[in-house]
Structures are given as C-alpha cells and as structure tokens.
Design a protein around this motif. Structure first.
Motif, short mmCIF file in Angstrom:
data_model
loop_
_atom_site.label_atom_id
_atom_site.label_comp_id
_atom_site.label_asym_id
_atom_site.label_seq_id
_atom_site.Cartn_x
_atom_site.Cartn_y
_atom_site.Cartn_z
N PHE A 58 1.54 37.84 2.77
CA PHE A 58 0.42 37.41 3.59
C PHE A 58 -0.84 37.55 2.74
CE2 PHE A 58 3.61 39.52 6.10
CZ PHE A 58 3.85 38.65 7.16
N ARG A 59 -1.70 36.55 2.77
CA ARG A 59 -2.96 36.66 2.06
C ARG A 59 -4.06 35.99 2.87
NH1 ARG A 59 -0.22 33.41 -2.54
NH2 ARG A 59 -0.06 31.33 -1.64
N GLY A 60 -5.26 36.49 2.73
CA GLY A 60 -6.37 35.95 3.49
C GLY A 60 -7.67 36.09 2.76
N ALA A 70 -14.48 38.11 0.63
CA ALA A 70 -13.57 39.24 0.76
C ALA A 70 -12.16 38.70 0.94
CB ALA A 70 -13.96 40.11 1.95
N GLY A 71 -11.17 39.49 0.55
CA GLY A 71 -9.81 39.01 0.68
C GLY A 71 -8.79 40.13 0.66
N ILE A 114 -13.24 42.13 -3.14
CA ILE A 114 -14.51 41.47 -2.87
C ILE A 114 -14.96 40.81 -4.17
CG2 ILE A 114 -15.90 43.53 -3.41
CD1 ILE A 114 -17.77 42.61 -1.07
N ALA A 115 -15.57 39.63 -4.05
CA ALA A 115 -15.90 38.87 -5.26
C ALA A 115 -17.19 38.09 -5.09
CB ALA A 115 -14.76 37.92 -5.60
N GLY A 116 -17.79 37.78 -6.22
CA GLY A 116 -18.99 36.96 -6.27
C GLY A 116 -19.04 36.25 -7.61
N ASN A 176 -8.68 36.24 -5.51
CA ASN A 176 -7.51 36.77 -4.80
C ASN A 176 -6.20 36.23 -5.37
OD1 ASN A 176 -6.67 38.61 -2.84
ND2 ASN A 176 -6.41 37.05 -1.27
N ALA A 177 -6.26 35.66 -6.57
CA ALA A 177 -5.10 35.04 -7.18
C ALA A 177 -4.40 36.01 -8.12
CB ALA A 177 -5.52 33.79 -7.95
#
Length: 359
Positions: A58-60, A70-71, A114-116, A176-177
C-alpha cells in the motif's frame, strides 16, 4: 443562513483541493518451478520470486501545498506458492529475527516521508543504498537462480539488503519511489540507521551504521558508487561497490564490483564482480551473466556462476520466464542452487520456470 452554509461548503471544498491525497494497492505474484542439483542432494519445489519478488503493498501521497508532499509505503513479502507471509525482520539490524514473526508483516519496506524541492526525507525500514548496485546492474535483478553470486555468497551481514530504524535523505529520485535507478542526471541517497540497543554493553552499537550511494544517469549511460559501514562487536562490516551500464540498443551491457570486509579478530575480505547483458528479442529479452565471489579466508573459498535466461512478456503486467545457472566452487566453497546441497569444491546446477503477474 443558507449563504453561510454555502460559504462553509466552498471553504471545505477548497481545503480538499489544496491537500489532495491518494492511496494505491499494488503487488506481484510470481510462481516458480525450481530445481537444484548438487553432489549431496537435489531439490525440486514450487516456490516464488524467480523473476520479481512476490509482494503486497500500500502506498499513498498527500499534496501539502507550497511544494511539500507527504507519503507512506507499506510493503509485505508473500509466499504465493503456499499462502504464507514471506520473509522476516531482523530486530535492530541484528542477525537474529523477531521471535514469533510469522504473520503478515511489512518486512520489505515500511516508511513515511516528506519531500520538497530540496529532496525527500524518509523514515522507517527501507533498502540500504549500497544494496541497489547489486540489483540495478544485474540482468537477473537479484532474483531467482541466476542472481549475482556476490549477493548469494556475501559476508556483508544483516544490513546488506535492508535496514530497520533508518533515516534517509534522497535526491534525484521520484517521490516515495524506489531509490534504485534514479532520474536523469545526478541522484543520491544518504542513510543512517540505528541498532536500538541499551548503552553500557559491548554490543550497544550493534546494528548501527550508515550507507551512501551517488549515481549519474545520462542517456544510455548509467553509473553509481556506494559505500557503507555497520557496527558489530563481533566485527564491524564495511562494504563498497560500484556498478555501471550502457545501452547499445541491441543490448544493455552492465557490470559491477563489490568489496566486503569484516573486521573480526582475523579480518576477512570478500570481493565479487558481475558482467552481464540484457538482449531484447521480440516480445521478450535474453538475460545472461557471469558472476564471482571470493574471500581471503584459508584456502580462498571461491564461487563462480554462469547464468542464462529468457523472459517473454505476454503483456505489461504478465510474463513467462526460464533461467538456467551453474555455480562452480573451489577453495572449500560449497555454494548450491535452489535448495540443493553440494560438497565443498563441487558444482551445482539449477533452473527456474515461472509465471509473474503484477497488479
């Protein structure tokens, strides 16, 4: 009153639009008829993961606005040949697994991030950066009977593939990869992981370490270098590897080199390498590789493997595959394939026939 209700509804709709989120279910089922033969015993089994690792996940992701995301990613190994959950988890990156860990668990990956524009910060259980050169530059992707012998014989320890309790900074990969291939140009992953032991004992630092991988992709060319160190009272482990590939169109040629060193009372060093290729052929591809792993222990145990396979893609999600491999041993090594047992300095042969479906 009605105007107030309409206004509140408009604000709520606007908030949802500014913070869009998605959750996906994904997985792979891979059934393999596997046979191995050795000088001591042979084995035939219906197993799994001969081409790709069987999994359920599961991923989101959620758009936080202002360029932030966010993921999460939860991924469990499964054994589709008998219905059990697959794999186990080493507590605190130790050699022993968690007691009673027999149900479904997210042993493959369990992260929140979390990413930017600055990159991604990822927390949890994940692959170690130094693992990825083994699979990215291996035509067999570290799966099945043909996989790189530098993985099968490795003295790299419990964190050679994954680490629990990790903090990872990632640059140049999709959000998120997987941190495997990376995008065009420079990509990097820097990871620190904890052993989570009480202080005051000789083993207090066991399972604590760090891993770094830096790579570059440009057109048909790809290269990556990684290094890692993990603390253990019985002997710290240091690993360095480098891999590269070039796509000539008619074939993608790849190679990698690996060096592991265990600083036990008598230091042991293992070195391995692989050369191989993926050759497109109609709706499929031919896979071939030669890999070797050798340590400087007494008599210099050495294992050399030849691997040949073919994958036929029935669709984007479904494939048939066949692989044959032979490993030869010397210096007291006794590596065997697909569950067979072979005596020291004897050879072993194995094959996989399988069906893979992803969803």
């Amino acid at each position: 009153m009605k105007k107030s209700i309409v206004a509140l509804a408009a604000v709520a709709a606007s908030s949802v639009a500014c913070a869009q989120s998605s959750v996906n279910l994904f997985g792979i089922l891979d059934a393999t008829l596997a046979h191995g033969s050795g000088s001591t015993s042979n084995k035939t089994q219906l197993t799994n993961s001969g081409y790709n690792s069987a999994r359920l996940g599961f991923r989101g992701t959620e758009d936080l606005g202002g360029g932030l995301k966010a993921g999460f990613h939860l991924e469990a190994g499964i054994s589709n040949d008998d219905g059990r959950a697959g794999g186990s988890i080493a507590a605190g990156n130790q050699a022993t697994t968690v007691a009673g860990n027999t149900g479904l668990n997210f042993n493959r990956r369990s992260t929140v991030s979390i990413a930017g524009a600055w990159g991604e910060l990822r927390l949890g259980r994940d692959y170690t950066p130094h693992f990825w050169n083994h699979t990215v530059y291996d035509p067999f992707g570290t799966n099945g009977v043909g996989t790189n012998q530098a993985i099968n014989s490795s003295i790299g320890g419990p964190t050679n593939t994954r680490a629990s309790n990790s903090f990872t900074y990632i640059y140049g990969h999709g959000f998120n990869a997987s941190t495997a291939v990376g995008g065009n140009g420079l990509h990097a992953a820097v990871q620190y992981y904890l052993g989570e032991n009480n202080s005051g004992a000789a083993t207090s630092s066991d399972g604590k370490g760090a891993s770094v991988r830096v790579g570059y992709n440009g057109g048909p060319f790809s290269v990556a270098l990684s290094t890692a160190a993990t603390n253990y009272a019985a002997g710290d482990i240091k690993t360095t590897n480098v891999g590269g590939s070039y796509n000539f169109g008619v074939a993608r040629v790849m190679a990698m080199y690996d060096r592991d060193r265990v600083a036990s009372p008598v230091a042991v060093t293992g070195t391995g390498y692989l050369v191989g290729a993926l050759v497109p052929l109609g709706a499929g591809e031919i896979r071939l590789a030669y890999s070797r792993y050798k340590t400087n222990a007494a008599a210099a145990p050495t294992s050399k493997k030849y691997s040949l396979g073919y994958v036929h893609h029935l669709s984007k999600r479904t494939a048939l595959y066949a692989t044959f491999a032979r490993v030869g041993n010397s210096g007291g090594a006794s590596q065997a394939l697909n569950g067979a047992v072979t005596a020291a300095n004897n050879a072993s042969r194995g094959y996989d026939f399988g069906l893979r479906h992803s969803f």
